[in-house]
Write an enzyme that holds these catalytic residues in place. Structure first.
Site, PDB file in Angstrom:
ATOM      1  N   GLU A 226      -8.365  20.755  41.766  1.00 45.63           N
ATOM      2  CA  GLU A 226      -8.363  22.107  41.994  1.00 45.63           C
ATOM      3  C   GLU A 226      -7.787  23.046  40.881  1.00 45.63           C
ATOM      4  OE1 GLU A 226      -8.020  25.498  45.890  1.00 45.63           O
ATOM      5  OE2 GLU A 226      -7.712  23.644  46.851  1.00 45.63           O
ATOM      6  N   ARG A 304      -0.736  27.577  54.571  1.00 41.08           N
ATOM      7  CA  ARG A 304      -1.459  27.153  55.626  1.00 41.08           C
ATOM      8  C   ARG A 304       0.267  26.179  56.469  1.00 41.08           C
ATOM      9  NH1 ARG A 304      -6.772  25.654  56.857  1.00 41.08           N
ATOM     10  NH2 ARG A 304      -7.812  26.889  55.488  1.00 41.08           N
ATOM     11  N   GLU A 705     -11.577  18.317  55.950  1.00 41.57           N
ATOM     12  CA  GLU A 705      -9.497  18.200  56.241  1.00 41.57           C
ATOM     13  C   GLU A 705      -9.153  17.796  57.335  1.00 41.57           C
ATOM     14  OE1 GLU A 705      -7.851  21.513  53.333  1.00 41.57           O
ATOM     15  OE2 GLU A 705      -9.294  21.718  54.240  1.00 41.57           O
TER      16      GLU A 705
END
Length: 759
Positions: A226, A304, A705
Site C-alpha cells: 500500500e 483503527r 479484512e
C-alpha cells in the site's frame, strides 16, 4: 461464479511487472543499505564498486533532483539516507548495472562509515523516552474512573502481540522507462498507483501528469504494497531519469524481509471492570505500537486500533490510549486488518482474564456483553443493522456448540497427554477508509462497436478477486455474458487520483463507480431503443444479450443496439465518480460516523494439543459471516478461508524476532514460519448471513479484512486446551508457538533469550 484470473494463473500466463519482455537497453538496480540500526552516516566507500565493468551509476541523496521525501502522512522518511541511518536496511545508495547480479555484487563491495548511536527496538522503552511518531491519542466514553470505583470485579494485565511478515509471493519490484519529453512510465507492484505517481513526481521534480503508473496485477499485497512499494518505484524512476534508460529494481526475498515493514507489533496494558453478574462496566487500555523508524502509515493504523479496541462488545465507560512509538527497526506498515486485530486481541485477553478470575467460561462474558442495535461505540457511531447476536446464535445453534463443548470435556477427561480446546470469536469490523477523503472512486467504461466492453477502475487486483467482481458487475448491468467484458490494468492516465486498494473498500468503491458508469450508458441505449419501439424506456430491460419489453424478448440484440447507437452518434463511453455517503469524523473531538457500515460474524475454533510436545492441530473451524448479497460467491469464500488462514498464522506460527541491536533474526523462510495447507483445519464450515448491506454493490458487504480476526479465536482455543491440562494465569503473548505452549504447560514463562527482544 468464476475467478477470471484463475485460468491464466494455472497456465502460467498471468503477467507481472517483470514478465513483460524487457525494453531495449534496460538496466538493473540494487539497493545498498545500512548495516546498523542507528547512527551518523559519515560517508560511503564505493570505489571498488565503481571500478566493476558494467556498473553504470551509483546514486545518492545528492543526486535527487526534487525533494528527498517519501513520507505519505508525515514527511519524516527520506528516500535515501543523508546524515543519519535509522534501521538496518535503510537505503543509502542505488547501484545501477547491466544485470541484477552485478548490481547486487557491487553493493557487497561498498562500505558505509557509520558512527553508531543507541538503538531502541521495544515500544515500551520508546514510550518512556518520549520517542513518538505523533502525539498519543485517546478514545473515551462515559466516566471510567467512577465506573471502576463501583465495579465488583476488576482485573488487570499485559499483552505482547507480535508483528507479521506479509510474505507475498511476488517480492517488491518495479520497472521505470524514460520516455518522450522526459515522461516517466512506471510498472509497479503497488496497491497505491496514485501514491506512487505523486511520490515519483516529488522526487524527480515533475508534475503528476509527467508520471504514468500502470499496474496489471500483484502477486499478493496484504497491505505490504500500500505504501511500501513507493520507495522502490521512486528509486527505479530516479535511475531512469538520470541515465535516460529503462531501469528495473527487484528485491530478493532476503532483502525484502530486511528492508520492508511488517504488521505493527504492539504491547499493551488493560484493565476491565465488571458487575458480579458479568456485565461490563469499564474498560481501560494503553496500546504501545511499535511503529519502526518512520511514520509510514502508522498513525492511520493506530487510529483503527482505537476504532476496534472494544470489538463486538458494549462498554458504557471506556478509555483507550494509543501511541505510535518510534524505534530503530523497519518502518512498519499496513497489513490486512490495519491495526484492528491488535486492538481486538487486547480486549479478548481482558475478557479471558476476567473469566478466569470469576470462574466463568469466557463465552459467558462474551455473549452477555455483545453489542445491541443502537448502542454507541467509543468513537460516537451507533450500531446500525447490528448482527452480533444473529451471527453468534446462528453459529452456536447450527454447529451445536453445547455438543462440541461436551465432547471436548469428555475427551479431556479421558486423555492425559492430549487436550482439546474451544473458543468463540465474534467480530465487528468497520468498513471505510477512516480518512474520509479516501472514500472515493472512478470508473471508465467503453462499449465498442462489436459489443465488447472495456472497464477501467482504480482497483488493483492482488489475488482478492476484485477484477472478477468488476467484470460480474459490468456484465450484470448490461445483461451480457462476462466473456464480453475485459478489465483493464489500473493506470493513472485512465483513472486519476485513485485511492489505495485497501481498507476492504476496493470492491465497494470501484463497484459502485462501475455501476454508475454502466447505468449512464444503459440509460442512453434504452432511450434509443424506446424511440424505435415507440415504448417507454422504463419498460425496457437488458438481459441475456437482448432487450426485453415487459418481460418479453424483442428483436433487439445487444450487438444490434450497440451498432445502432454508434451510427446514431450516441455516446458509448462513460466516466463515473462515486463517493461513500454519510461518513465523517472529527479528529479533534475523536467522534463521528467514520464507517459506512460494520461487518459482523462469529467463529468457533477447536484445537487439540499434545501436552508432552507442545504441538497442536486445529481440528475444526465453524464460521457464520455477515456477507450480505455476494457479488461473486467463489471469490468471497476464498477471502474468508484465506483471511482465517492468515489470522491463525499471525496468532500461532509467525514470529518476528529482533536482536537488541535491531537485526531481524527471523530473516529468511528458514527462520520465519508460516502456515501451509496442512496446518488448516480439515473440518471447515462457512455459512453467511445474506441480509443486504447498506452501500455495497447489490447489497454486498466487504469481505477482505474481517475474516482475519477469526484467527484470534485460534489463540484462545489453544489457551482453553492448556487450561484443561493445568489451570494457570497464562501470559497473553502471541504468537502461541509450540515452544510457548510447551513452556506454558510446564509452568514456565516464555522468556526471550538475552540476545533477542520482541518488537
Amino acid at each position: 461464479m468464476t475467478h477470471y484470473d484463475a485460468r491464466l494463473h494455472v497456465q502460467g500466463l498471468s503477467t507481472y511487472v517483470d514478465d513483460v519482455a524487457a525494453p531495449h537497453g534496460m538496466l538493473h538496480a540494487a539497493v545498498f543499505s545500512s548495516p546498523k540500526a542507528h547512527g551518523k552516516l559519515l560517508g560511503v566507500n564505493d570505489s571498488a564498486a565503481k571500478e566493476l565493468p558494467g556498473v553504470k551509476a551509483i546514486l545518492y541523496a545528492a543526486d535527487i533532483p526534487g525533494e528527498n521525501q517519501i513520507g505519505a502522512i508525515i514527511p519524516d522518511e527520506v528516500l535515501l539516507a543523508t546524515d543519519e541511518v535509522h534501521f538496518i536496511g535503510h537505503p543509502i545508495a542505488l547501484v545501477i548495472a547491466d544485470s541484477p547480479e552485478l548490481a547486487r555484487h557491487a553493493c557487497t563491495l561498498m562500505k558505509a562509515e557509520i558512527e553508531e548511536l543507541p538503538a531502541v527496538v521495544c515500544p515500551r522503552e520508546a514510550y518512556k523516552k518520549g520517542n513518538f511518531i505523533a502525539p498519543p491519542r485517546t478514545f473515551a466514553m462515559g466516566d471510567v474512573d467512577q465506573a471502576f470505583a463501583e465495579c465488583d470485579v476488576v482485573v488487570e494485565g499485559e499483552c505482547d502481540i507480535a508483528g507479521q511478515e506479509h510474505l507475498y509471493l511476488e517480492t517488491q519490484r518495479t520497472r521505470a522507462v524514460w520516455g518522450e519529453g522526459g515522461r516517466i512510465e512506471v510498472y509497479s507492484s503497488t496497491q497505491s498507483p496514485y501514491a506512487v505517481q505523486k511520490a515519483i513526481a516529488k522526487i524527480l521534480g515533475l508534475p503528476n501528469h509527467m508520471v504514468e503508473v500502470d499496474v496489471r496485477r500483484l502477486g499478493g499485497g496484504f497491505g505490504g504494497k500500500e505504501d511500501q512499494a513507493t520507495a522502490w518505484a521512486c528509486l527505479a524512476a530516479l535511475g531512469a531519469q538520470i541515465l535516460r534508460r529503462p531501469v528495473e529494481l527487484v528485491l530478493n526475498r532476503v532483502d525484502d524481509l530486511k528492508m520492508t515493514g511488517k504488521r505493527h507489533p504492539y504491547k499493551a496494558d488493560f484493565k476491565l471492570g465488571l458487575k458480579a453478574d458479568g456485565t461490563f462496566m469499564a474498560y481501560e487500555a494503553r496500546l504501545y505500537q511499535n511503529s519502526g523508524a518512520a511514520a509510514d502509515l502508522s498513525t492511520a493504523v493506530l487510529e483503527r486500533s482505537l476504532f476496534h479496541a472494544t470489538n463486538s462488545y458494549f462498554f458504557p465507560n471506556t478509555r483507550v490510549e494509543a501511541a505510535c512509538c518510534r524505534t530503530n527497526i523497519q518502518p512498519h506498515t499496513a497489513f490486512r486488518g490495519f491495526g484492528g486485530p491488535q486492538g481486538m486481541f487486547v480486549v479478548e485477553a481482558a475478557i479471558a482474564k476476567a473469566a478466569d478470575v470469576m470462574g466463568l467460561a469466557r463465552e459467558v462474558l462474551q455473549y452477555k456483553n455483545l453489542l445491541k442495535e443502537g448502542e454507541s461505540l467509543p468513537y460516537g457511531q451507533k450500531t446500525e443493522g447490528c448482527r452480533t447476536h444473529t451471527s453468534w446464535n446462528r453459529a452456536v445453534e447450527k454447529f451445536n456448540w453445547s455438543g462440541m463443548r461436551r465432547a471436548a470435556d469428555t475427551f479431556n477427561s479421558e486423555h492425559k497427554t492430549k487436550k482439546k480446546g474451544l473458543a468463540i470469536m465474534p467480530i465487528c469490523f468497520g468498513i471505510a477508509f477512516t480518512k474520509t477523503f479516501f472514500n472515493q472512486a472512478s470508473a471508465l467504461v467503453h462499449v465498442y462497436g462489436d459489443g465488447s466492453v472495456s472497464v477501467s477502475t482504480g482497483g488493483v487486483e492482488m489475488g482478492q478477486g476484485v477484477n472478477s467482481k468488476m467484470i460480474d458487475i459490468a456484465a450484470k448491468e448490461f445483461g451480457i455474458s462476462t466473456s464480453r467484458v475485459r478489465l483493464e490494468s489500473t493506470n493513472t492516465t485512465r483513472i486519476a487520483n485513485m485511492s489505495p486498494s485497501a481498507a476492504s473498500a476496493t470492491a465497494d468503491l470501484n463497484g459502485n463507480a462501475t455501476i454508475l458508469a454502466t447505468q449512464a450508458i444503459l440509460k442512453r441505449l434504452k432511450r434509443l431503443v424506446a424511440q424505435e419501439l415507440s415504448v417507454s424506456d422504463e419498460e425496457l430491460e437488458f438481459k441475456d444479450g437482448k432487450v426485453w419489453h415487459r418481460e418479453e424478448p424483442t428483436e433487439w440484440t445487444w450487438e444490434k443496439v450497440v451498432g445502432h447507437a454508434y451510427f446514431n452518434r450516441v455516446g458509448l463511453s462513460e466516466h463515473a465518480f462515486y463517493a461513500t455517503p454519510n461518513i465523517w469524523f472529527d479528529a479533534e473531538k475523536e467522534k463521528g460516523r467514520p464507517f459506512a457500515y460494520h461487518v459482523y460474524g462469529t467463529a468457533i475454533v477447536e484445537s487439540e494439543i499434545d501436552v508432552l510436545r507442545g504441538t497442536y492441530d486445529f481440528t475444526s473451524v465453524k464460521i457464520v459471516h455477515d456477507l450480505g448479497r455476494t457479488v461473486n460467491e467463489l471469490v468471497d469464500l476464498g477471502q474468508i478461508e484465506g483471511g482465517f488462514a492468515q489470522g491463525i498464522g499471525w496468532m500461532t506460527l509467525e514470529e518476528l524476532a529482533y536482536h537488541e541491536d535491531g537485526r531481524l533474526l527471523s530473516h529468511a523462510l528458514s527462520t520465519y514460519k508460516a502456515p501451509d495447507v496442512y496446518f488448516m483445519p480439515d473440518d471447515m464450515e462457512i455459512e453467511w448471513l445474506t441480509e443486504p448491506g447498506p452501500t455495497g454493490p447489490y447489497g454486498s458487504k466487504a469481505v477482505g479484512e474481517p475474516p482475519l480476526m477469526y484467527g484470534i479465536g485460534a489463540y484462545f482455543s489453544l489457551r482453553d486446551a492448556m487450561r484443561a491440562f493445568r489451570e494457570d494465569d497464562y501470559e497473553f503473548r502471541a504468537p502461541m508457538t509450540p515452544e510457548r505452549v510447551l513452556l506454558g504447560l510446564q509452568g514456565h514463562h516464555s522468556e526471550e533469550p538475552a540476545e533477542a527482544k520482541s518488537a
